[in-house]
Design a protein around this motif. Structure first.
Motif, PDB file in Angstrom:
ATOM      1  N   LEU A 204       0.891  -1.081  -0.070  1.00  0.00           N
ATOM      2  CA  LEU A 204       0.001  -0.124   0.132  1.00  0.00           C
ATOM      3  C   LEU A 204       0.862   1.128  -0.141  1.00  0.00           C
ATOM      4  CD1 LEU A 204      -2.678  -0.892   2.358  1.00  0.00           C
ATOM      5  CD2 LEU A 204      -2.994  -1.053   0.037  1.00  0.00           C
ATOM      6  N   PHE A 205       1.897   1.178   0.730  1.00  0.00           N
ATOM      7  CA  PHE A 205       3.031   2.602   1.015  1.00  0.00           C
ATOM      8  C   PHE A 205       3.527   2.644  -0.350  1.00  0.00           C
ATOM      9  CE2 PHE A 205       6.902   4.370   1.861  1.00  0.00           C
ATOM     10  CZ  PHE A 205       6.305   5.561   2.694  1.00  0.00           C
ATOM     11  N   GLU A 206       3.944   1.659  -1.195  1.00  0.00           N
ATOM     12  CA  GLU A 206       4.797   1.856  -2.286  1.00  0.00           C
ATOM     13  C   GLU A 206       3.824   2.242  -3.219  1.00  0.00           C
ATOM     14  OE1 GLU A 206       7.311  -1.251  -2.875  1.00  0.00           O
ATOM     15  OE2 GLU A 206       8.813  -0.652  -1.778  1.00  0.00           O
ATOM     16  N   ALA A 207       2.481   1.985  -3.391  1.00  0.00           N
ATOM     17  CA  ALA A 207       1.339   2.326  -4.175  1.00  0.00           C
ATOM     18  C   ALA A 207       0.735   3.348  -4.102  1.00  0.00           C
ATOM     19  CB  ALA A 207       0.597   1.078  -4.441  1.00  0.00           C
ATOM     20  N   ASP A 208       0.993   4.191  -2.904  1.00  0.00           N
ATOM     21  CA  ASP A 208       0.228   5.403  -2.607  1.00  0.00           C
ATOM     22  C   ASP A 208      -1.340   5.212  -2.293  1.00  0.00           C
ATOM     23  OD1 ASP A 208       0.193   7.976  -1.400  1.00  0.00           O
ATOM     24  OD2 ASP A 208       0.065   8.834  -3.470  1.00  0.00           O
ATOM     25  N   GLU A 209      -1.613   4.029  -1.826  1.00  0.00           N
ATOM     26  CA  GLU A 209      -2.746   3.568  -1.631  1.00  0.00           C
ATOM     27  C   GLU A 209      -3.302   3.534  -0.175  1.00  0.00           C
ATOM     28  OE1 GLU A 209      -3.595   0.086  -3.613  1.00  0.00           O
ATOM     29  OE2 GLU A 209      -3.253   0.955  -5.878  1.00  0.00           O
ATOM     30  N   LYS A 210      -4.679   3.847   0.163  1.00  0.00           N
ATOM     31  CA  LYS A 210      -4.661   4.041   1.764  1.00  0.00           C
ATOM     32  C   LYS A 210      -5.197   2.761   2.366  1.00  0.00           C
ATOM     33  CE  LYS A 210      -6.200   8.989   1.341  1.00  0.00           C
ATOM     34  NZ  LYS A 210      -7.462  10.074   1.789  1.00  0.00           N
ATOM     35  N   GLY A 351     -16.774   3.794  -2.319  1.00  0.00           N
ATOM     36  CA  GLY A 351     -17.447   4.968  -2.095  1.00  0.00           C
ATOM     37  C   GLY A 351     -17.139   6.214  -1.498  1.00  0.00           C
ATOM     38  N   PHE A 352     -15.590   5.928  -1.076  1.00  0.00           N
ATOM     39  CA  PHE A 352     -14.835   7.277  -1.058  1.00  0.00           C
ATOM     40  C   PHE A 352     -13.832   7.455  -1.969  1.00  0.00           C
ATOM     41  CE2 PHE A 352     -15.521   5.488   3.694  1.00  0.00           C
ATOM     42  CZ  PHE A 352     -16.649   6.269   3.748  1.00  0.00           C
ATOM     43  N   GLY A 353     -14.088   6.695  -3.289  1.00  0.00           N
ATOM     44  CA  GLY A 353     -13.240   7.019  -4.252  1.00  0.00           C
ATOM     45  C   GLY A 353     -11.737   6.407  -4.105  1.00  0.00           C
ATOM     46  N   GLU A 354     -11.844   5.252  -3.349  1.00  0.00           N
ATOM     47  CA  GLU A 354     -10.669   4.780  -3.105  1.00  0.00           C
ATOM     48  C   GLU A 354     -10.528   3.354  -3.560  1.00  0.00           C
ATOM     49  OE1 GLU A 354      -7.802   6.026  -2.003  1.00  0.00           O
ATOM     50  OE2 GLU A 354      -8.602   8.096  -1.374  1.00  0.00           O
ATOM     51  N   THR A 355      -9.332   2.752  -3.884  1.00  0.00           N
ATOM     52  CA  THR A 355      -9.317   1.408  -4.301  1.00  0.00           C
ATOM     53  C   THR A 355      -9.174   0.503  -3.086  1.00  0.00           C
ATOM     54  OG1 THR A 355      -6.818   1.670  -4.289  1.00  0.00           O
ATOM     55  CG2 THR A 355      -8.060   1.937  -6.418  1.00  0.00           C
ATOM     56  N   ALA A 380      -6.851  -3.446   5.822  1.00  0.00           N
ATOM     57  CA  ALA A 380      -5.525  -2.973   6.059  1.00  0.00           C
ATOM     58  C   ALA A 380      -5.493  -1.465   5.867  1.00  0.00           C
ATOM     59  CB  ALA A 380      -4.602  -3.694   5.311  1.00  0.00           C
ATOM     60  N   VAL A 381      -4.675  -0.729   6.926  1.00  0.00           N
ATOM     61  CA  VAL A 381      -4.293   0.698   6.423  1.00  0.00           C
ATOM     62  C   VAL A 381      -2.903   0.518   6.074  1.00  0.00           C
ATOM     63  CG1 VAL A 381      -6.210   1.894   7.204  1.00  0.00           C
ATOM     64  CG2 VAL A 381      -4.402   1.276   8.734  1.00  0.00           C
ATOM     65  N   ARG A 382      -2.134   1.631   5.430  1.00  0.00           N
ATOM     66  CA  ARG A 382      -0.702   1.457   5.210  1.00  0.00           C
ATOM     67  C   ARG A 382       0.190   1.754   6.351  1.00  0.00           C
ATOM     68  NH1 ARG A 382      -0.924   6.466   0.830  1.00  0.00           N
ATOM     69  NH2 ARG A 382      -1.923   8.095   2.287  1.00  0.00           N
ATOM     70  N   ASP A 399      -4.481   8.361   8.079  1.00  0.00           N
ATOM     71  CA  ASP A 399      -4.701   6.906   7.444  1.00  0.00           C
ATOM     72  C   ASP A 399      -5.596   6.009   8.510  1.00  0.00           C
ATOM     73  OD1 ASP A 399      -3.839   7.419   5.065  1.00  0.00           O
ATOM     74  OD2 ASP A 399      -1.643   6.564   5.559  1.00  0.00           O
ATOM     75  N   GLN A 400      -5.083   6.490   9.942  1.00  0.00           N
ATOM     76  CA  GLN A 400      -5.869   5.972  11.051  1.00  0.00           C
ATOM     77  C   GLN A 400      -7.302   6.366  10.953  1.00  0.00           C
ATOM     78  OE1 GLN A 400      -4.063   6.135  15.032  1.00  0.00           O
ATOM     79  NE2 GLN A 400      -2.416   7.361  14.192  1.00  0.00           N
TER      80      GLN A 400
END
Length: 426
Positions: A204-210, A351-355, A380-382, A399-400
């Motif tokens: 997640l961190f490397e892909a910049d995904e939440k 719904g929040f526009g996130e993958t 999971a969160v990053r 992120d939390q």
């Protein structure tokens, strides 16, 4: 945080952060480290803090025979399904502050936020909620890990689990009594379990995904193995006459790395703990106890690795001129989390526009134990740089809050619409 217009049950990020900060005082060090071993005095103080929060927030409390700590909010009536949310607050020695703890605190905030929203809307939910803090998830002080949740799920016998000892010979039973958590409450298994956790890897961190969803969990085979030699003086004892138990351990540790390399990315091996007796600089060790782990998402790979390890144990003992004995074996099967909950998490994040990246969890989680008896999932969160089990473990406040908000909206959907249809009777 998502746009307020897309939120169904708004959490309070400041309240969430305040709880995380308060919980971090129990066993936290100035460098960001956390040492809150299961059933230690620090763990006891943290449990007391959580119990006070339950009381202030109107949750009914229970503690079962393994010290698993529950806070229930019954809004839908006695016969309604129960959705359990939570994780654990025990840590590794010199570990991080977010592993486990975020799952418990976010569960508290999410359930409270959903309750507040339902009351504001004067809506009667179709399910009840229960926050859980499981006992000895980490397995740092007592082995095996996932101890409390495994007993709860029926995979381990409670009396056997209560008799597990730490390195000083203190049992789980004694430790529960010492901190006042030798409970007697009977708690029913839930209709579903959701656990929020930091990823503990870099995807997640490397892909910049939440946000991610653990959809598959790896299996694990864990050995406690002792090489047995003969104690002697390291000075005058001729090298050819030594029976060095630690040498046998060294041969095997190197061999385990070779076995992992033979299976590429499908196998992880480790010896994370080594106990040496008498552990003196000028004495040939007479005993070396290894805590060995083999992990894979493939049952076939795991079985083949165990076969190779068994041959390696015999070869290491022969080469070092020592004997060996297997003192314990713990096994955890590979598997998948509930599809209906995966779909709900995907829809909520979208719904929040996130993958919602699909991930494997190689480490164990209490949701793995519960997945055998009810639909379960780990969200999971990053974590920054993928760090976990280290003082530099870090997940940003934003992120939390995002993870807690996804969790709250999933709970709100279940409260409003019921459990995912294909999981309700699972």
């Amino acid at each position: 945080m998502p746009d307020i217009n897309s939120v169904r049950a708004p959490i309070n990020p400041s309240r969430l952060q305040a709880m995380m900060d308060e919980l971090s005082t129990f066993g936290g060090g100035p460098d960001g480290s956390m040492t809150r071993l299961a059933l230690s005095k620090e763990d006891g103080a943290a449990r007391d803090w959580l119990g006070r929060w339950f009381a202030r927030s109107g949750f009914n409390q229970a503690v079962d025979g393994m010290g698993n700590q529950f806070g229930s909010l019954s809004l839908a009536g006695a016969n309604a399904p129960v959705v359990m949310v939570g994780s654990h607050i025990d840590s590794q020695p010199n570990g991080g502050r977010f592993d486990g703890a975020l799952g418990v605190v976010s569960a508290c905030e999410a359930v409270l936020a959903v309750s507040e929203r339902l009351k504001a809307e004067k809506k009667l939910p179709v399910c009840n909620f229960q926050v859980v803090n499981w006992t000895n998830e980490e397995g740092a002080r007592f082995q095996p890990s996932l101890l409390g949740s495994s007993v709860f799920a029926g995979a381990l016998e409670r009396e056997w689990a209560l008799d597990r000892k730490d390195g000083d010979g203190v049992t789980v039973r004694e430790s529960l009594a010492q901190i006042g958590y030798a409970g007697k409450d009977s708690v029913a298994r839930p209709s579903a379990l959701i656990e929020l956790h930091i990823e503990g890897d870099k995807a997640l961190f490397e892909a910049d995904e939440k946000f991610g969803i653990f959809t598959r969990f790896w299996g694990a085979t864990k050995y406690r193995l002792a090489f047995l030699g003969r104690q002697a003086h390291t000075g005058p004892t001729p090298m050819a006459q030594r029976k060095d138990a630690l040498l046998g351990a060294a041969y095997l540790i190197a061999d385990l790395k070779r076995i992992a390399a033979e299976h590429g990315l499908d196998l992880h091996t480790s010896v994370g703990r080594l106990e040496v007796f008498p552990n003196s600089p000028n004495t040939v060790p007479s005993e070396a106890v290894l805590f060995i782990e083999l992990r894979s998402g493939s049952p076939e790979v795991l079985a083949e690795a165990e076969r190779k390890m068994e041959l390696g144990i015999e070869a290491a003992a022969e080469k070092a001129g020592v004997t060996f004995e297997v003192r314990a074996i713990d096994r955890r099967k590979a598997g998948r989390f509930a599809k209906g909950l995966v779909s709900l998490a995907e829809r909520t994040a979208a719904g929040f526009g996130e993958t919602a990246r699909h991930l494997d969890t190689i480490g164990g989680h209490d949701a793995v134990a519960l997945s055998a008896v009810c639909p379960s999932i780990v969200l999971a969160v990053r974590s920054r740089d993928g760090v976990i089990h280290h003082p530099t473990e870090f997940t940003s406040a934003a992120d939390q809050a995002f993870g807690a908000q996804v969790l709250a909206d999933m709970l709100y959907a279940m409260a409003s619409e019921g459990l995912p249809a294909n999981e309700a009777a699972a």
